[in-house]
Design a protein around this motif. Sequence first.
Motif, PDB file in Angstrom:
ATOM      1  N   ALA A 582       1.032  -1.005  -0.017  1.00 37.87           N
ATOM      2  CA  ALA A 582      -0.011   0.383  -0.080  1.00 37.87           C
ATOM      3  C   ALA A 582       0.897   1.266   0.004  1.00 37.87           C
ATOM      4  O   ALA A 582       0.386   2.210  -0.762  1.00 37.87           O
ATOM      5  N   LEU A 583       1.989   1.131   0.683  1.00 35.39           N
ATOM      6  CA  LEU A 583       2.901   2.338   0.583  1.00 35.39           C
ATOM      7  C   LEU A 583       3.451   2.718  -0.718  1.00 35.39           C
ATOM      8  O   LEU A 583       3.843   3.784  -0.808  1.00 35.39           O
ATOM      9  N   THR A 584       3.546   1.649  -1.535  1.00 39.61           N
ATOM     10  CA  THR A 584       3.978   2.109  -2.814  1.00 39.61           C
ATOM     11  C   THR A 584       2.854   3.201  -3.687  1.00 39.61           C
ATOM     12  O   THR A 584       3.371   3.539  -4.696  1.00 39.61           O
ATOM     13  N   ARG A 585       1.794   3.016  -3.335  1.00 38.34           N
ATOM     14  CA  ARG A 585       0.682   3.712  -3.899  1.00 38.34           C
ATOM     15  C   ARG A 585       0.340   5.166  -2.976  1.00 38.34           C
ATOM     16  O   ARG A 585      -0.509   5.831  -3.392  1.00 38.34           O
ATOM     17  N   GLY A 586       0.878   5.374  -1.870  1.00 38.47           N
ATOM     18  CA  GLY A 586       0.839   6.382  -0.995  1.00 38.47           C
ATOM     19  C   GLY A 586      -0.213   6.345  -0.214  1.00 38.47           C
ATOM     20  O   GLY A 586      -0.725   7.214   0.503  1.00 38.47           O
ATOM     21  N   GLU A 587      -0.495   5.126   0.149  1.00 40.10           N
ATOM     22  CA  GLU A 587      -1.777   4.690   1.121  1.00 40.10           C
ATOM     23  C   GLU A 587      -1.091   4.021   2.506  1.00 40.10           C
ATOM     24  O   GLU A 587      -0.042   3.323   2.197  1.00 40.10           O
TER      25      GLU A 587
END
Length: 672
Positions: A582-587
């Motif tokens: 999720a962190l790779t999409r800014g979430e």
Amino acid sequence: MGRRRAVSWQHRARYAFDRTLARSTGALLGWLAACCLAIVVPVSTLLVWTDPRAPRSLTERLVAVWRTSAETLRLGGVTGAPLRMLLSVFLGLIALLCVSTLVGVITTGLGDRLEELRRGRSRVLEKGHAVVLGWSDQVFTVVGEMVISQVGRVRGAVAVLADRDSAVMASDLNAALGVTRGVRVVCRTGAPIDPAALALLTPAAAHCVLVLPGDDDADDAEVVRVLLALRALLGAGAGPPVVAAVRDERFLTAARLAAGPRGFVLDVESTAARLLVQAARHPGLVRALRDLLDLTGAEFHVVHAPDALGLTFAEISSRYEEACAVGYLAADGRALLTPASGARCGPGDRLIVVARDDRPPVAKREGTAVDPTVMADRPDRQRSFSKTLLLGWNRRAPLVMESLSRTAQPGSHLHVVSGADDGPVTAGAVGPTDDERVAVTYHVGEPTRPDTLRALDLFGYDSVIALAPDAGPHRARPDDQLLLTLLNLRAVEEETGRALPVVAELTDHRSLALAPLGPEGDAVVRGELTSLVMTRIAQNTGMAAVFEELFAARGGALALRPASHYVLPGRVASFATVVASALTRGECVIGYRAHDARTPRREADVRLAPGKAERRVWSSSDEILVVTPPDADARCPGAASDERPARPARPDMLPEARQGREDRPARGPAPE
């Protein structure tokens, strides 16, 4: 005419007795004396005649009967001439009158004192206690959360002041809260707008003060007066944090000015409308919101983390095993949610995390291992419009429409169905909202009628929002009409075998157990979530900026996504892998919900802040709870409801918005 029925002698005697008693107090005393003599004299005679040592002569026995009767009635036992006996009776009556008067005076004085104590007028001598001012439906939620916050404190207490009988307040709270685990709930009677009454609760020594809004818009003026009374008692800028709420935004500016620099004022109606829209956008989100906002389990915290200084946000997210990081609270009080992976924690910054307590999380030297092979590919960019059905109308309906328009894609449609006396315009009217993003169609019809609902294509809408009408002289229980609407919707679901994504706004928490909701339905009690926001800010004033960013500035930054967006279905993966994906999409991932076909979505538990090392087989029906960035729609397909339009947010929820958001820096590393 028929024959008159004969009246028995018992009825005649009872009627004569009643007429005699109704004459005067003297008659009542006469009957009392006659009844006493009718009992005392025969019994005294029986005692004398059955005594083996009684005199033999009749005269002496009658004298003994007189003495026994006189001593029983406290009339004296003087014998001899009739005059002496009459004087003895007179003195006995005088003594009896004096004793009775003395007992009456003492009883009245004690009764008045007990009544004063029952009204609750003694001063509360506590320190670090929570003070709640006012009384409304929100008081049970607020006091319950404050009781939880006071558990573990030495002499933990929650003091409530309202213009109601203190015994009634205590009884209502005890019935609603049950066992308070050693925390005293103290109720005092008095007007919160009176500084003298406020002094009974010793607010200067309190941990926090909460001012509840009334049930009507007219009560907002009293909230302002209560804040002014606190200001007069404590002084400007002094005392504990004060958290208040108003229903009419016209009083918002005045309330914030009255609260002063240590005050935080929420707009109940706008906040409730935003949370209602979030619940409609993401079915099942209400349960997660309650869990995130209450003081049990895991929730949002702002913590000092010295070992996070200089680390990037990606490193922080992986090294904290028992906490899910979602952003930074800068030294100047601004909240930065879902920062870039490379944004570093600078001096003076605090971490915003979802964790089980507010203790600083312990960082591991190395993060939990992440398996990139099970991460799902980023979905293609896709945006779609939405269709929403709004059933019913009340004063929050325009705010719901505004929140929908701010978070919807261009080309979205809103269909409003309400009664002729409730709806805003005539049937068939079509028009865009203020930003021309959502087309609105109005239809005149009673949502409580089955034929009105069957004429609609109910399953053609992405979400259905049902509102209860405003209370009025002819609507003592506004929820009654809403319950009828929900019954009709439930009947449609049972006939078709399909589930409707319905979210209903109730006004009374007692109606929640009665609401006939389907498997995809949910209900929000008006003011409940706002009350939880108030209690969280009262516990930590830094949360005000966090909630302003979560619920006001973005129009809603929480979402439930399918687990297949982050990890491959049917594969074993750790929770750390989901977080990293999720962190790779800014979430920022803060929890998940496992799918159970037998449990309605609204009742399914959301696991908040599980351990990063937890491993499980993820299915496509599992859901991931995330905090989304403003451009979430560019990252996730079919998530048109999460778009954050580039327009200034209305500063009507929390005091941080007063400072203006136009000078806020762009997202990026926190200042060092």
